[in-house]
Scaffold this active site. Structure first.
Site, PDB file in Angstrom:
ATOM      1  N   LYS A  80      17.698 -38.923  12.953  1.00  0.00           N
ATOM      2  CA  LYS A  80      16.581 -38.708  12.041  1.00  0.00           C
ATOM      3  C   LYS A  80      16.715 -39.723  10.917  1.00  0.00           C
ATOM      4  CE  LYS A  80      13.313 -35.431  11.645  1.00  0.00           C
ATOM      5  NZ  LYS A  80      12.599 -34.672  12.643  1.00  0.00           N
ATOM      6  N   GLY A 180       1.158 -21.736   7.196  1.00  0.00           N
ATOM      7  CA  GLY A 180       0.973 -23.190   7.242  1.00  0.00           C
ATOM      8  C   GLY A 180      -0.056 -23.601   8.272  1.00  0.00           C
ATOM      9  N   VAL A 184       0.280 -28.770  13.210  1.00  0.00           N
ATOM     10  CA  VAL A 184       0.683 -27.845  14.276  1.00  0.00           C
ATOM     11  C   VAL A 184       0.042 -26.470  14.073  1.00  0.00           C
ATOM     12  CG1 VAL A 184       2.619 -26.745  15.455  1.00  0.00           C
ATOM     13  CG2 VAL A 184       2.890 -29.051  14.519  1.00  0.00           C
TER      14      VAL A 184
HETATM   15  P1  NAD Z   1       1.897 -30.538   8.111  1.00  0.00           P
HETATM   16  O1  NAD Z   1       2.447 -31.209   6.894  1.00  0.00           O
HETATM   17  O2  NAD Z   1       0.748 -31.145   8.823  1.00  0.00           O
HETATM   18  O3  NAD Z   1       1.485 -29.022   7.760  1.00  0.00           O
HETATM   19  C1  NAD Z   1       2.239 -28.173   6.945  1.00  0.00           C
HETATM   20  C2  NAD Z   1       1.239 -27.216   6.297  1.00  0.00           C
HETATM   21  O4  NAD Z   1       1.974 -26.217   5.591  1.00  0.00           O
HETATM   22  C3  NAD Z   1       0.313 -27.887   5.284  1.00  0.00           C
HETATM   23  O5  NAD Z   1      -1.029 -27.515   5.542  1.00  0.00           O
HETATM   24  C4  NAD Z   1       0.799 -27.346   3.934  1.00  0.00           C
HETATM   25  O6  NAD Z   1      -0.235 -27.257   2.985  1.00  0.00           O
HETATM   26  C5  NAD Z   1       1.306 -25.978   4.356  1.00  0.00           C
HETATM   27  N1  NAD Z   1       2.255 -25.349   3.441  1.00  0.00           N
HETATM   28  C6  NAD Z   1       3.143 -25.937   2.603  1.00  0.00           C
HETATM   29  N2  NAD Z   1       3.814 -24.976   1.919  1.00  0.00           N
HETATM   30  C7  NAD Z   1       3.348 -23.784   2.352  1.00  0.00           C
HETATM   31  C8  NAD Z   1       3.654 -22.439   2.046  1.00  0.00           C
HETATM   32  N3  NAD Z   1       4.587 -22.123   1.147  1.00  0.00           N
HETATM   33  N4  NAD Z   1       2.975 -21.461   2.692  1.00  0.00           N
HETATM   34  C9  NAD Z   1       2.043 -21.755   3.612  1.00  0.00           C
HETATM   35  N5  NAD Z   1       1.704 -23.010   3.940  1.00  0.00           N
HETATM   36  C10 NAD Z   1       2.352 -24.015   3.321  1.00  0.00           C
HETATM   37  O7  NAD Z   1       3.157 -30.346   9.101  1.00  0.00           O
HETATM   38  P2  NAD Z   1       3.108 -30.108  10.671  1.00  0.00           P
HETATM   39  O8  NAD Z   1       3.173 -31.419  11.364  1.00  0.00           O
HETATM   40  O9  NAD Z   1       2.042 -29.138  10.995  1.00  0.00           O
HETATM   41  O10 NAD Z   1       4.531 -29.408  10.894  1.00  0.00           O
HETATM   42  C11 NAD Z   1       4.759 -28.076  10.493  1.00  0.00           C
HETATM   43  C12 NAD Z   1       6.223 -27.734  10.665  1.00  0.00           C
HETATM   44  O11 NAD Z   1       6.595 -27.923  12.039  1.00  0.00           O
HETATM   45  C13 NAD Z   1       7.192 -28.631   9.858  1.00  0.00           C
HETATM   46  O12 NAD Z   1       8.304 -27.874   9.476  1.00  0.00           O
HETATM   47  C14 NAD Z   1       7.621 -29.690  10.882  1.00  0.00           C
HETATM   48  O13 NAD Z   1       8.887 -30.229  10.566  1.00  0.00           O
HETATM   49  C15 NAD Z   1       7.666 -28.862  12.153  1.00  0.00           C
HETATM   50  N6  NAD Z   1       7.493 -29.649  13.373  1.00  0.00           N
HETATM   51  C16 NAD Z   1       6.361 -30.405  13.529  1.00  0.00           C
HETATM   52  C17 NAD Z   1       6.210 -31.154  14.687  1.00  0.00           C
HETATM   53  C18 NAD Z   1       4.973 -31.982  14.927  1.00  0.00           C
HETATM   54  O14 NAD Z   1       4.762 -32.433  16.068  1.00  0.00           O
HETATM   55  N7  NAD Z   1       4.129 -32.197  13.938  1.00  0.00           N
HETATM   56  C19 NAD Z   1       7.208 -31.122  15.684  1.00  0.00           C
HETATM   57  C20 NAD Z   1       8.338 -30.319  15.493  1.00  0.00           C
HETATM   58  C21 NAD Z   1       8.459 -29.589  14.318  1.00  0.00           C
END
Ligand code: NAD
Length: 345
Positions: A80, A180, A184
């Site tokens: 990472k 969130g 995803v």
């Molecule tokens: P993203 O940044 O697109 O979405 C995160 C969302 O969470 C945002 O809309 C944000 O406003 C919201 N948020 C922040 N704090 C919050 C809270 N306290 N309560 C509720 N909502 C809140 O991220 P993503 O790509 O959707 O990823 C989400 C999670 O999944 C992350 O932890 C990421 O590491 C993990 N993940 C993502 C992927 C991927 O393919 N994108 C793959 C594996 C893991």
């Protein structure tokens, strides 16, 4: 403190600290293990409060990438990277190119992909300096965004957890709280809604909440309260550490299954979930769909059918973890870690 005595140092093979005065780049690349192959993992850009926060994040995230790749059956190690800076104000093409040169310098031991604070357009810029990058937009491979496949894997894994806990994979009428609504979370809501689940949602961004209300007839909660909603499944899709000393006693769900990385603040929170009879689907097993996607994107023969077929193996891995956890009366996160560590020996 030296790197070797850092609390999150887990016998990482390699940690690079990169500084480029001309572009202002400050970054860390961590390779936890290359036992199973080159270390593939996202580059997170974030305005960390301290350098130590950045180091802790990259060490923890790269370790869990090793476990994620191993349990997903991929010939990949775990790595990472983090760029220290605000993605909306500090990111420049020159800075990303400098980062690309640092990745190139590692000669393919680390392959970079997108993560929070970076996206497919950034990977395209990085690719001017290195071929060791994946998740690029491409006419044959789509947008490069792995989120739809992450959501698909989480959906299948969540179904498998529901089957284990309630004896039926059907999500019809199942009450699910999604924390969130990002890349995803929103896609996952669409899949859950289509499968007949009743949704509760929270996000600090009001527009996303409004969309979920409109598209999925979701009930609205708040970021402070969503974990304590009286539902069947709690689905963390925001930041890490959402299961902690404060939130755990307030959970009402029987299952925790979501996309967020590092959902448990500490491994002991997995033990406490088990003691409370809450089934936890280990995050890095459930959310491996994105890694599987970018792995195939980096190869020569990308096919969405092949990617989906690989993702469809996630429920089998989870079922094995749930069964072992029951037999050995252990927390599911401990069983997953042990299984992954055995594969890395
Ligand atoms: P993203 O940044 O697109 O979405 C995160 C969302 O969470 C945002 O809309 C944000 O406003 C919201 N948020 C922040 N704090 C919050 C809270 N306290 N309560 C509720 N909502 C809140 O991220 P993503 O790509 O959707 O990823 C989400 C999670 O999944 C992350 O932890 C990421 O590491 C993990 N993940 C993502 C992927 C991927 O393919 N994108 C793959 C594996 C893991």
């Amino acid at each position: 403190m030296t790197i070797f005595s850092h609390p999150s140092f887990a016998r990482h093979e390699h940690v690079s600290f990169i500084q480029d005065a001309a572009t202002g780049l400050k970054a860390i690349i961590a390779i936890h293990s290359s036992r199973l192959g080159p270390a593939l993992g996202g580059c997170r850009m974030h305005a960390y409060s301290t350098d130590d926060d950045a180091l802790t994040d990259v060490l923890r995230l790269s370790e869990s990438m090793s476990y994620k790749a191993a349990l997903a059956g991929l010939p990949l190690g775990g790595g990472k990277s983090v760029i220290i800076g605000h993605p909306s104000t500090d990111k420049t093409p020159a800075l990303l190119e400098a980062f690309g040169r640092a990745v190139e310098h590692l000669g393919g031991h680390y392959i970079v992909a997108e993560d929070a604070g970076t996206g497919a357009a950034d990977m395209r810029i990085i690719s001017r300096q290195t071929q060791h990058v994946t998740g690029l937009a491409d006419p044959q491979r789509g947008t490069g965004d792995p989120s739809p496949n992450t959501a698909y894997g989480v959906f299948l894994g969540l179904q498998s957890a529901v089957q284990d806990r309630f004896g039926d994979t059907s999500l019809q009428g199942m009450q699910i709280a999604v924390q969130g609504l990002g890349h995803v979370g929103m896609r996952l809501c669409a899949l859950l809604h289509e499968a007949g689940a009743q949704l509760w949602v929270a996000d600090p961004l009001a527009e996303r909440v409004r969309q979920a209300q409109e598209r999925f007839s979701a009930h609205v909660s708040t970021p402070e309260q969503i974990h304590s909603t009286a539902v069947d499944v709690f689905t963390p899709c925001a930041l890490g550490a959402s299961i902690n000393d404060h939130t755990l006693p307030e959970l009402h769900a029987a299952v925790v299954a979501g996309a967020a990385n590092n959902q448990l603040l500490r491994p002991e929170h997995g033990d406490l979930l088990r003691q409370r009879g809450i089934l936890y689907a280990p995050d890095y097993v459930l959310n491996a769909g994105g890694l599987i996607d970018v792995f195939y994107q980096h190869g020569e023969f990308y096919s969405s059918t092949r990617v989906r077929a690989h993702i469809e193996r996630i429920p089998t891995t989870l079922a094995k973890i749930f069964a072992t956890a029951r037999e050995q009366q252990m927390a599911t996160n401990r069983v997953a870690d042990r299984l992954a560590k055995t594969m890395l020996l």
